[in-house]
Write an enzyme that holds these catalytic residues in place. Structure first.
Site, short mmCIF file in Angstrom:
data_model
loop_
_atom_site.label_atom_id
_atom_site.label_comp_id
_atom_site.label_asym_id
_atom_site.label_seq_id
_atom_site.Cartn_x
_atom_site.Cartn_y
_atom_site.Cartn_z
N ARG A 43 -2.25 -8.42 -2.06
CA ARG A 43 -2.69 -9.48 -2.98
C ARG A 43 -2.36 -10.88 -2.48
O ARG A 43 -1.32 -11.11 -1.86
CB ARG A 43 -2.07 -9.25 -4.36
CG ARG A 43 -2.59 -7.99 -5.03
CD ARG A 43 -1.78 -7.59 -6.25
NE ARG A 43 -2.41 -6.46 -6.91
CZ ARG A 43 -2.20 -5.18 -6.56
NH1 ARG A 43 -1.37 -4.89 -5.58
NH2 ARG A 43 -2.83 -4.21 -7.21
N HIS B 149 -7.01 -6.97 -1.26
CA HIS B 149 -7.59 -6.29 -0.11
C HIS B 149 -8.83 -6.99 0.47
O HIS B 149 -9.81 -6.35 0.87
CB HIS B 149 -7.94 -4.84 -0.46
CG HIS B 149 -6.74 -3.99 -0.77
ND1 HIS B 149 -5.50 -4.22 -0.21
CD2 HIS B 149 -6.60 -2.91 -1.59
CE1 HIS B 149 -4.64 -3.31 -0.67
NE2 HIS B 149 -5.27 -2.52 -1.50
N HIS C 194 -5.85 2.29 4.52
CA HIS C 194 -5.54 2.64 3.13
C HIS C 194 -5.76 4.13 2.85
O HIS C 194 -6.29 4.50 1.80
CB HIS C 194 -6.38 1.79 2.18
CG HIS C 194 -5.76 1.57 0.83
ND1 HIS C 194 -5.56 2.60 -0.06
CD2 HIS C 194 -5.30 0.47 0.23
CE1 HIS C 194 -5.03 2.12 -1.17
NE2 HIS C 194 -4.85 0.82 -1.02
N SER C 195 -5.33 4.98 3.76
CA SER C 195 -5.42 6.42 3.50
C SER C 195 -4.42 6.85 2.45
O SER C 195 -3.29 6.36 2.39
CB SER C 195 -5.17 7.21 4.80
OG SER C 195 -6.23 7.06 5.70
N ASP D 229 4.04 1.08 -6.69
CA ASP D 229 3.02 0.27 -6.03
C ASP D 229 3.73 -0.98 -5.54
O ASP D 229 3.53 -2.08 -6.05
CB ASP D 229 1.87 -0.07 -6.98
CG ASP D 229 0.66 -0.66 -6.26
OD1 ASP D 229 0.70 -0.76 -5.01
OD2 ASP D 229 -0.32 -1.04 -6.93
N GLN E 158 3.72 -0.76 2.00
CA GLN E 158 3.36 -0.63 0.59
C GLN E 158 3.30 0.85 0.25
O GLN E 158 2.53 1.61 0.84
CB GLN E 158 2.00 -1.28 0.30
CG GLN E 158 1.62 -1.31 -1.17
CD GLN E 158 2.26 -2.47 -1.93
OE1 GLN E 158 2.88 -3.34 -1.34
NE2 GLN E 158 2.08 -2.48 -3.24
N GLU F 258 0.94 2.04 3.27
CA GLU F 258 0.17 0.98 3.91
C GLU F 258 1.09 0.05 4.71
O GLU F 258 1.84 -0.72 4.13
CB GLU F 258 -0.60 0.17 2.86
CG GLU F 258 -1.46 1.02 1.93
CD GLU F 258 -1.74 0.29 0.63
OE1 GLU F 258 -2.24 -0.86 0.66
OE2 GLU F 258 -1.42 0.86 -0.45
#
Length: 323
Positions: A78, A103, A173-174, A230, A268, A288
């Site tokens: 962000r 993103h 971003h898997s 998160d 992340q 991430e």
């Protein structure tokens, strides 16, 4: 090996490339640089797909928000208020999460078709992001190279140059599910991070760093991950020139182990508590590798500024094994 995967509404073809080595099979799409699947064996030799994704192109187009397997950019995570200052100017971006940018904006790297060429043991994705795309300054020449090494580890190397000062923070971003299906709350996670960047209600960093000691964020020793995460973990190693191992995810039921090595200073951890149909909350864990969220507005955070004459390079390695 490549094949036609589908066609976008404007007629643009999307291809799928299959990489296979040492018992691991990974499929990558030219749309969004998406890792569609990663098939790896368990302790008994049974193979399963350990990343979440869709069987067809329409799934990704109609369900873009989870960013399944995508190459995210220009800026992962962000940016507060949809703007940032750089060299005395303020740049307004395409806000796509309330007032904030998530993103890369409304149509980031994950929704673009990349040029793909074969390289030894993998593929290289290339794309030029024009000046002003989603509000970001500078014409950015970007590549992402996906290869499988001799052990079957997936190595992703990002490289970029710009013709004007800009900011850049790409990631993959898997969402991983080492059991192949079901809830991942029983997976065990270890992260080499003594601090996190605490966030407000909008998941924007407050600007400080929080010690994880005695909190639910302490994964310095492996334990069940549960849910409700998160957050950006501040990796103890910081920014490094070569990828260093920073995290391990383990599924006791299947014996599959995922290790994460990176040059990046942050990780992340997202437990996917908001996934919707055809998936369910907690069906995957995203790990991430990245610089910190909102770094362009936080001078104390590691810089994400890229200037003309510099070459951006970032590397992340996802290793697979069994225990």
């Amino acid at each position: 090996m490549s094949e036609l995967f589908g066609t976008l509404s404007d007629g643009t073809p999307v291809h799928r490339w299959t990489l296979e080595r040492s018992g691991v099979r990974v499929r990558v799409l030219s749309y969004g640089g998406i890792v569609q699947s990663a098939e790896v064996p368990d302790r008994d030799g049974n193979t399963a797909d350990v990343v979440l994704g869709f069987a067809d192109l329409d799934g990704y187009v109609t369900h873009p928000e989870p960013y399944f397997g995508a190459l995210v950019g220009r800026y992962a995570n962000r940016i507060a208020g949809g703007r940032f200052p750089l060299d005395g100017r303020t740049y307004a971006l395409a806000a796509n999460e309330g007032p904030n940018v998530l993103h890369g904006g409304e149509r980031g790297f994950d929704k673009r078709v990349w040029d793909v060429t074969a390289v030894p043991d993998g593929v290289r994705l290339n794309r030029v992001s024009p000046h002003g795309e989603e509000g970001f300054p500078g014409r950015l020449e970007m590549s992402a190279t996906y290869t499988l090494d001799g052990s079957g580890a997936l190595r992703i190397v990002y490289e970029a140059v710009t013709d004007a000062p800009t900011v850049l923070n790409p990631t993959n971003h898997s969402y991983f599910n080492l059991g192949g299906s079901g809830h991942t709350g029983g997976h065990e996670l270890r992260v080499a991070a003594s601090r996190i960047t605490p966030v407000d209600a909008g998941l924007i960093p407050t600007g400080g760093l929080q010690d994880v000691t005695g909190t639910r964020f302490d994964f310095r020793r492996a334990r069940k991950i549960g849910s409700g995460y998160d957050h950006n973990f501040v990796l103890d190693k910081g920014v490094t020139g070569a990828a260093e191992e920073v995290a391990e995810l383990y599924d006791p039921a299947s014996g599959r182990v995922l290790t994460v090595a990176t040059t990046e200073p942050g990780l992340q951890v997202y437990t996917a508590d908001h996934l919707g149909e055809p998936f369910a909350p907690g069906d995957g864990v995203a790990l991430e590798t990245q610089h910190f969220p909102d770094s362009p507005n936080r001078p104390a955070f590691p810089s994400t500024v890229l200037r003309p004459g510099e070459v951006f390079r970032s590397e992340t390695v996802y290793g697979f094994s069994v225990r």
